[in-house]
Design an enzyme around this catalytic site. Structure first.
Site, PDB file in Angstrom:
ATOM      1  CB  SER A  67      20.028   5.213  -8.423  1.00 20.93           C
ATOM      2  OG  SER A  67      21.139   6.095  -8.509  1.00 20.93           O
TER       3      SER A  67
ATOM      4  CD  GLU B 234      18.484   2.752 -17.677  1.00 14.16           C
ATOM      5  OE1 GLU B 234      17.572   1.974 -18.016  1.00 14.16           O
ATOM      6  OE2 GLU B 234      18.646   3.141 -16.498  1.00 14.16           O
TER       7      GLU B 234
ATOM      8  CD  GLU C 155      22.368  -1.521 -13.395  1.00 14.98           C
ATOM      9  OE1 GLU C 155      22.331  -0.423 -13.966  1.00 14.98           O
ATOM     10  OE2 GLU C 155      21.744  -1.778 -12.345  1.00 14.98           O
TER      11      GLU C 155
HETATM   12  O1  KIV Z   1      21.086   5.544 -11.738  1.00 16.71           O
HETATM   13  C1  KIV Z   1      22.164   5.031 -11.424  1.00 16.71           C
HETATM   14  O2  KIV Z   1      22.646   5.150 -10.302  1.00 16.71           O
HETATM   15  C2  KIV Z   1      22.855   4.255 -12.442  1.00 16.71           C
HETATM   16  C3  KIV Z   1      24.015   3.417 -12.008  1.00 16.71           C
HETATM   17  C4  KIV Z   1      23.543   2.292 -11.197  1.00 16.71           C
HETATM   18  C5  KIV Z   1      24.848   3.002 -13.141  1.00 16.71           C
HETATM   19  O3  KIV Z   1      22.478   4.278 -13.576  1.00 16.71           O
END
Ligand code: KIV
Length: 296
Positions: free
Chosen positions: A62, A131, A198
């Protein structure tokens, strides 16, 4: 920049300095103790998360959105993730550090996946996250077999969702919930120590959690998971591009940050900053000497 101080006005006292381990997380699930997970991407916020008692700091991809300003998590690469992971690892003494494997760093082959995971561990992480459900169980196993703890991530998978149907709630039907249970079981068999769920309908997330033997960490998946994770910038209210329904803002820091930075800019322009207390001087007599030598 000033030197770090040992001020007693720090946000919260650290509970213990011993690193949170995979075994600690399993024990927390067994004892019904919820697991607090939060993202961080730099040294200073990692220190604060650690002091605040966060159990696991996820260096999430993220970062692509909230730090680097991309519209999705897809563009971020290994070099950037390794840099963020290193910074976070230097800030946290107790929290486990999980490094997110960026898109493209594990999909091509088991060898590539293990190599990328090794890079994040060398950068300072204690574990990695990737993922994918049953389709990625082989990759997860290859990394676990190389001796690296892996966190799974099922339900909404932002890396590929961004390329296909977008960000949508998962597990809305009984069939979809059953597939999520199968995904979780495939990952468990591969040896993951925990699984992020998620944006899964809460009833389905509860089912996955009840069938799982490793801790589940929910984001937008209701209260039935073993732990919760949020993106730091969402929690603090400093990322304003998107606000999903599942986000709770514990602070609205964008406004006070804007006010503080505006005051700084105005004071610089008006010549009111820096003041005497922010200024260093030469040794006594040296300023006159310097001006004489300079012919002033
Ligand atoms: O990249 C991220 O912050 C995540 C979380 C939202 C689980 O994968």
């Amino acid at each position: 920049m000033s030197q770090p101080s040992s001020s007693s006005s720090s946000p919260a006292a650290p509970a213990a300095k011993k690193k949170v381990s995979v075994g600690d997380l399993a024990a927390m699930r067994k004892d019904g103790v919820k697991i607090a997970v939060l993202t961080a991407y730099d040294y200073s916020t990692s220190l604060i998360c650690d002091r605040a008692g966060v159990d696991v700091i996820l260096v999430g991809d993220s970062a692509a959105m909230v730090v680097l300003g991309h519209p999705s998590t897809v563009p971020i690469g290994m070099h950037e993730m390794a840099m963020f992971c290193g910074a976070v690892s230097r800030g946290a003494k107790r929290a486990m550090i999980v490094g997110d494997m960026p898109f493209g760093s594990y999909q091509p082959s088991d060898e590539k996946a293990v190599g990328s995971a090794v890079q994040l561990i060398k950068a300072g992480c204690d574990a990695v996250k990737l993922e994918g459900g049953a389709e990625m169980a082989g990759r997860a196993k290859a990394i676990v077999d190389a001796g690296i703890p892996v966190m799974g991530h099922i339900g909404l998978k932002p890396q590929t969702a961004a390329l296909w149907e977008g960000y949508r709630l998962q597990g809305k039907t009984a069939g979809s919930a059953a597939r999520l249970v199968k995904d979780a079981q495939a990952l468990e068999k591969a040896g993951v120590f925990s699984i992020v769920l998620e944006m899964i309908a809460s009833e389905a997330a509860e089912l996955v959690t009840s069938k799982a033997s490793v801790p589940t960490i929910g984001i937008g998946s209701g209260p039935g998971c073993d732990g919760q994770v949020l993106v730091l910038h969402d929690l603090l209210g400093i990322y304003e591009d998107i606000k999903p329904k599942f986000v709770k803002r514990y602070a609205e820091l964008a406004k006070p940050m804007l006010d503080a930075i505006s005051s700084y800019a105005q004071e610089v322009k008006a010549g009111r900053f820096p003041q005497e207390q922010n200024t260093f001087h030469m040794a006594p007599g040296e300023a006159e000497k310097m001006r004489r030598q300079a012919g002033k």
